[in-house]
Scaffold this active site. Sequence first.
Site, PDB file in Angstrom:
ATOM      1  CG  HIS A  82       2.429  -7.287   1.123  1.00 57.41           C
ATOM      2  ND1 HIS A  82       2.601  -8.587   1.440  1.00 57.41           N
ATOM      3  CD2 HIS A  82       1.867  -6.553   2.091  1.00 57.41           C
ATOM      4  CE1 HIS A  82       2.409  -8.665   2.838  1.00 57.41           C
ATOM      5  NE2 HIS A  82       2.158  -7.298   3.239  1.00 57.41           N
ATOM      6  CB  ILE A  89       5.599  -7.446  -5.883  1.00 56.80           C
ATOM      7  CG1 ILE A  89       4.914  -7.318  -7.296  1.00 56.80           C
ATOM      8  CG2 ILE A  89       5.160  -8.587  -5.141  1.00 56.80           C
ATOM      9  CD1 ILE A  89       5.167  -8.783  -8.153  1.00 56.80           C
ATOM     10  CB  CYS A  90       6.295  -5.319  -0.605  1.00 54.95           C
ATOM     11  SG  CYS A  90       6.988  -5.296   0.895  1.00 54.95           S
ATOM     12  CG  LEU A  91       7.469 -12.087  -2.189  1.00 54.23           C
ATOM     13  CD1 LEU A  91       6.694 -12.481  -1.287  1.00 54.23           C
ATOM     14  CD2 LEU A  91       7.090 -12.706  -3.485  1.00 54.23           C
TER      15      LEU A  91
ATOM     16  CG  HIS B   2       4.791  -3.093   2.806  1.00 54.05           C
ATOM     17  ND1 HIS B   2       4.022  -4.101   2.782  1.00 54.05           N
ATOM     18  CD2 HIS B   2       4.524  -2.227   1.685  1.00 54.05           C
ATOM     19  CE1 HIS B   2       2.969  -4.148   1.868  1.00 54.05           C
ATOM     20  NE2 HIS B   2       3.260  -2.780   1.115  1.00 54.05           N
TER      21      HIS B   2
END
Lengths: 150, 333
Positions: A82, A89-91, B2
Amino acid sequence: MAKPMFARRLSKELKDLAMNPPAGVDIIDANDFKVWKLGLAGAPGTLYEGEKFQLEFNFGPNYPLESPQVLFVGDNVPIHPHIYSNGHICLDVLYNHWSPVQTVASICLSLQSMLSSCTSKERPPDNANYIKTARANPKHTAWAFHDDTV
Amino acid sequence: MHEHQEPTPETFSTPVLSTTTATATAVAAEAAVPGAMLATPANESTTAQSLSTASQEPRQGEPTAQSNEIQLTDEQILTQMQAIKDEEANAHPLVDNSVDLTELEKEYENGSQAFKNKIKNLSDTHDRMRRSRGDGNCFYRAIAFAWFERVMLAKTKPELYTHAIKAMEESKDLLLAAEFEPLAFEDFYAVTLETLESVPTSTPEALLTAFQTDEISNSIVMHFRLVASAYLKTHQEDYAPFLEFGQTMDEYCSMHVEAMGRESEEMMLIALTKAMHIGIEVAYLSGNQSADEVNFLPFSPDTEPYMPPLVLLYRPGHYDILYRKSHCLEGVV
């Protein structure tokens, strides 16, 4: 009111961070209320044990109503499904799940837990493509969050 | 895993609509039938987006702008966003001066006869309205202002102030019970309490100015949002069944209640009613019912309310404040 809201809030957060830092977190540089650099150490017993990372927080004047810009900086960006190699950051809590009850400390905890639950050190599959087109500010990316368990 | 779309900011396509245009859109889009408890009014989010020009997080599924447009730097984007905000701020204050209800009639001069009849009926019992900016926070801002104003104008009823202070103090306990970190809510609480404490010695003009000042106004909105969220979190057993399958109350609250700019749903109205011990009546003004009567939906607290219900005007996607004639006669407002 003497200080604007973001300054009042951040001065309290800074004091709290200095006194009760979350495990593995230390303040590298927080001389103003615009940009903070924090150190994040990989937790013992995880794939990142022994590694040191640097996080950069950029606060706008609407903090905490609006989320800060958070990314990994420096030579060592964690290799994680992620986290892109440009530090983005993919959060979800950093973007569409942000709420003003989040703090710098709670974000650090979320990131620590994201790293700790990782079972395989690899970059996101679309890393090469993403870092070519992404803007400097990860908040301008239209994120889609699929899997919180990786 | 994702994905992400072409990184384009939401700002390119943000439309700036005048209230009249936005209202016309809302009217054109067949309005939701009100009355079903806890149903999200249809069109709410779409209307809100066109009404709202304040900065919001990119929403999922939001169409991204043309990818072959010239790429702007982050700096330019910020400048652009600020310009749009300023334009909106100049056009509509966060909370406006109250106006005669004939102003509402004027908005519908070219509208359907059904609307005109409803407004006519509404004006038998209500004489004024006050607009709240359509930035996704209109419900919270309207209800907070109406509440503060009640307390302010009830100088002949000092016990109202005592009740209000008590409700504020209880709201803090509620936030603690919901396990919010004091660090994260105390600034909003302090501003809201300070504004309330200034009421006995302040003026209606000063109260309006406070609600038109970003930092004070937004802090109060934020406090009311957190109170609604805390109530839902501490009464999960009653409200969790209304959530989408698989969604937790914490997720729902962080996304839809706590974050600025997110539209309210009936669940938040109910939560605030109960948490602040106030009654709210919502006049639903929509074009799809044949009756000429405006539909009023009452929301009541569990306890004996300490003031007559606050009255809001709801048009699909937007809330404003309404003033009831009988409340004036009672010397309440």
